[in-house]
Structure formats: C-alpha cells, structure tokens
Enzyme design. Structure first.
Site, short mmCIF file in Angstrom:
data_model
loop_
_atom_site.label_atom_id
_atom_site.label_comp_id
_atom_site.label_asym_id
_atom_site.label_seq_id
_atom_site.Cartn_x
_atom_site.Cartn_y
_atom_site.Cartn_z
N SER A 43 0.82 -1.21 0.00
CA SER A 43 0.00 0.00 0.00
C SER A 43 0.85 1.27 0.00
CB SER A 43 -0.94 0.00 1.21
OG SER A 43 -0.18 -0.08 2.39
N GLU A 165 8.25 -2.06 9.58
CA GLU A 165 7.83 -3.43 9.87
C GLU A 165 8.92 -4.19 10.61
OE1 GLU A 165 5.54 -5.54 7.12
OE2 GLU A 165 5.09 -3.80 5.89
#
Lengths: 278, 267
Positions: A43, A165
C-alpha cells in the site's frame, strides 16, 4: 507542540510500475508522538518511510523534518536526526560482530574511538545484549538481531525513530520484547516514533494512526477513532484488533458500548456486565 | 556438507600464537612460505620442519585439524611428487623405461617438494586456525594502507571483505534451505550423470543469486540510512595493536632466516 515530520502532497511513482506508489500524501507528526502507519502489503507504507529518510527521490511534494525541507544538500544532516530499523534482521546487519554493527553508524560520523566504546556498551546494555558483544550475526536469533539493530540506532541518539515493519519477521516472543524495549527507549529519550506495520495490535499501541491504501492517506486519527471502523479495516485488507473482534461477536446478544476497547477494557467491561446480571 | 569447509574454521585456545597481532601472523606466514624455497638440503628441511612443529605444538590446537588441512590436498601432493620423480634427470639412474626414469636427483627433488608442500600447508593452517577471519580482514586492510597513495580504494576493499565474510554463514544457511526446498519439490542432487547433476544445480543457483541481489539492495539502503558515505572520513571501532610479543615473533623469524642462510652456505 510542533510538527517534527510534515509531509505536503508527496507523490512517488516507481519507474517500472503503473500507478503511483504514493499519491498526494499530506500529514503532520507531532514531536514525541508514536504514530503508526497502517495499510495492507503493497500500500506504499515502506515507500513513505524511505521518502521521509530521503532514501527515495520522490517526484512531487515536500517533506519537512524539524522544520527543514529535505533537499540534496542537507540530506545527511537530516538523516542524523532519524534512526531507521528495517524489516529483515539479516539484511541490515553490516558489522562482522554485534559490537561492530552497533559501532557502524558512529564510525560513519567520525566519533572518536574512546567515546564510541562507551556509547556501544551503553546501547548494548540498554537492549540487554551486552554479553553478546563479540558474537557473530550467524549465531543470533532474529529477535536478537533486531535488538542489535535498535542498539545501533539508539547509539546515535536520533530524535525520530522509523520502524519499517521491524517486528514482522519475528516470532510473538521476539516481537513482544522489541515492543517493550521500544516503549522504554521512547520514554527515556522522548523519541518521536513512526512505526510502519500491518499488525493491528501493534498499531493499537500508537497515539495516532495514519491509514494508507494504495498510496493514498484514507484516514487518520487516534486508535479509538480508527480501530472501531471494523468493516472498513477488513475492506482495506487489514485485521480488526482482538477486543473489537470480541465486541463484534457479542454484538447480537449484548449491548456493547460503541467506543474503542482494547483487550483490558473489554475484560473490565465484561466483568462489570457479569456482576450486574448476577 | 559445509562442516568440511576449512576456510574460516577458527579454533580458539588462547595460546601465545592466538594472541599475536594478525598483521604479524599474516606477514610472517607469507614470509615463511617464501623462505621455504631457499632451503636446498635435508638439513635445512629438517630445521624448518622442526621449527614448524614447534609452532604447531605451541598453538595448542589438536593435531587432527592440521591433518584435515592436508587431507584434501593429498592427491595434488602425490601427483606433483611422482611427476617430479619420473621426469627429473641427473645422478645415478635406478630405473628406466621410455621417457620415464627414476634417478637419484629425481628422488631427492620429489622429497624436497613433498617437504615444501607439507610445510606450506601446515603454516597456512596455523594462520587460519589461530586467527578469526575478521581479524585477517583487518590485517589485510591495515597492510594495504600504503596503497591509498596510489589511489587503491583500500577502505572500500576492506568493507567488501568484511561484509563478504559476514555473509558467508548467512548464504551457506540459505543455500542449505534452498536445497532442501528444491529436494522437497523433487529435485535430485545426488544421482544421475554429470550433466544431469550440473543441471540440477541451476534451481539452487538462480534463487541464491536473486536473493543475494535483494540482500545487497536492502543492505545498501540500511547502510545509507545509518550515514555511510564512503570509506573516507570514518573513525574505526576496532584497532589492531602491535605489542612486544609481535616484535619478538619477528625476531624469531629473523633468527630462523639467519640459520637457514647459514645451513645453505655451509652444506
């Protein structure tokens, strides 16, 4: 409170791909806040993180770090303010041993050796890895490598910490230690944290959430505002936090309050409810 | 499968040799290999052999490790020694058939070559067993420093060397993983003709290369994010220190050289 990161209609287009990876993104991050950038895979979250650290030459728009526009001539100055922990613990380990890796960033800044030794020791103690100082990366677990990566960043005393992440390749236990460590470090150094994640429970720990879908900022707000939109989160390819899941499951039987509840508050509410009905 | 790799197999015993400066060890072992070729008599080889034995014993490493170093090279040694014996001329002829002949000098030459191989392998094994690869990389960097003047990118070479060493175990692990994954999908690495076996390596190599590219890309980004702007103007965390014992080791080597020259002149 001033905005430490401020993006103004940033767009980026990867050369070989259709569509924008980032499209007209604008947002502010307040100093000292923990901001979670949430979105499904692909995204544009990681692209955004790289753009903020000047690792990516975005096509349109402006990003200000601490009031300064990112430009080619000040990018190295700006990077000094930003610590970056990446996703893969193996591929960001530069040093041949743990201590060498923590020292890598300090070496780049030409820190004198005696100062470097104290800083490396301090940083390793902080993440609880001081007894591993001479170990080689191949002998460490994923969680330990990420702790070393954090130590390497902390040793440089950044004002902003970007986590791309950073816990996604770890087991639940490793993730837990990293997140607890982060909370401690944040308190100790008044860091601004920008955590990129698709783990919704991790996002629930933040002060503020930016919801990103296909390179666009679709919503932003506090966890209470964002995480109560159960169906919308699922539509965007994300999960719903555990407390909300319980709420959804109970909704038909019980009158569950509309506001956001994390696991603890859900437990409290259920206890109350049970005591009342008795 | 990879446990047989002798490269980088460091055996820590904290002996005197272990604690020597890696620069001293690197230079001295190269120097020793060079002076081996000055020996031209049994007496000289006996002396060098004795010296090597003393060095080996003082490392306190089990002798088995040295045998592991010699084992893979044994066929090359035998092949060279036998060729030398069969094709050298001169002195008393013991046996003769066509162009082959076993002569007195041939036997002596063969013996010398055997000694040379043995000494060279033993000494280089001493270096690799007593020095962590990391320190060898540091020593290479330090010894190459003068080359900066002729514009050799020494810092960059040293960084590449240290990153390469750091990724050796990571990539070996990954190779093993890919091999197992391909085995699980039915690729057979151990049977079939040579051609078939070579072809079965492709499903290992290509994923390995691609992942190495990805790793390089991510590592470069991570390095840039941590402020790496090239080798120039960096301070150093690890510094090699030259002690008295390193000078002493050099002096021992000088004595060995003098004795060797003496033996060469008077025999």
């Amino acid at each position: 409170m001033t905005a430490i990161i401020s993006a103004k209609s940033v767009s980026y287009h990867y050369p070989d791909e259709k569509g924008d990876a980032l499209h007209d993104l604008s947002f502010d991050v307040k100093q000292g806040d923990w901001v979670a950038v949430v979105g499904h895979n692909g995204s544009g979250k990681s692209t955004l993180a790289k753009a903020i650290d000047g690792l990516l030459d975005f096509n349109d728009g402006e990003i200000f770090i601490d009031g300064r526009l990112i430009q080619e001539d000040n990018i190295w100055d700006i990077r000094r303010k930003i610590g970056f922990v990446f996703q893969n613990p193996d591929n960001q380990f530069v040093g041949a041993t743990v201590a060498d890796d923590v020292a890598f960033g300090l070496e780049n800044r030409h820190v004198p050796r005696t100062e470097m030794i104290t800083k490396v020791n301090e940083a390793l103690t902080m993440v609880g890895m001081s007894e591993f100082a001479d170990r080689e990366p191949a002998t460490l677990s994923g969680g330990q490598k990420q702790r070393v990566a954090l130590a390497g960043v902390v040793a440089m005393r950044p004002e902003i910490l970007i986590l791309d992440e950073a816990t996604s390749m770890l087991d639940p236990e490793g993730r837990e230690t990293i997140l607890t460590l982060l909370k401690q470090l944040r308190q100790q150094y008044h860091l601004t944290v920008l955590a990129i994640t698709h783990d919704i429970d991790e996002a629930a720990m933040a002060d503020h959430i930016l919801l990103i879908d296909d390179g666009r900022l679709v919503d932003q707000g506090t966890p209470a505002e964002i995480l109560t939109q159960g169906d919308r989160l699922l539509e965007l390819g994300l999960d719903v936090p555990f407390g909300e899941k319980v709420k959804r499951a109970l909704q038909d039987e019980l009158q569950v309050p509309k506001e956001y509840m994390n696991s603890n508050r859900m437990v409290d509410w259920l206890w109350q409810k049970l005591n009342l009905t008795k | 499968m990879f446990s047989k790799v002798l490269f980088g197999r460091y055996v820590p015993t904290n002996s005197f040799i272990h604690r020597l400066d890696p620069r001293a060890k690197l230079v001295l072992s190269f120097y020793f290999i060079v002076i081996i070729f000055f020996a031209n008599s049994w007496l000289a080889y006996a002396f060098l052999g004795l010296f090597t034995l003393v060095v080996i014993l003082s490392t306190k490493v089990k002798l088995g490790f040295f045998w592991d170093g010699i084992k893979p090279l044994i066929w090359i040694i035998l092949f060279t020694v036998i060729l030398q014996m069969l094709f050298s001329n001169g002195g008393h002829i013991y046996w003769h058939w066509g162009i082959f002949s076993i002569t007195q000098f041939g036997l002596i030459n063969g013996g010398y070559i055997f000694c040379r191989f043995l000494l060279i392998i033993c000494m280089s094994t001493v270096l690799t067993l007593t020095t962590p690869p990391l320190l060898i990389a540091d020593a290479v960097e330090s010894l190459m420093k003068p080359l900066i003047k002729i514009k050799v990118p020494v810092y960059e070479i040293a960084l590449m060397l240290s990153i390469a060493l750091r990724f050796v175990p990571t990539l070996l692990d990954e190779t093993q993983k890919i091999m197992n994954a391909q085995r699980a999908r039915g690729v057979d690495f151990s049977t079939g003709s040579i051609w078939k076996r070579i072809k079965s390596v492709i499903p290992i190599l290509i994923p390995l290369f691609i992942s190495a590219f990805n790793r390089a890309d991510e590592l470069a980004t991570a390095m840039e994010a941590r402020g790496y702007r090239g080798g120039e103007g960096r301070s150093k965390f690890r510094i090699l220190q030259w002690h008295g014992k390193d000078t002493a080791a050099c002096l021992v080597m000088v004595v060995v050289t003098i004795v060797l020259v003496g033996v060469r002149l008077y025999s």
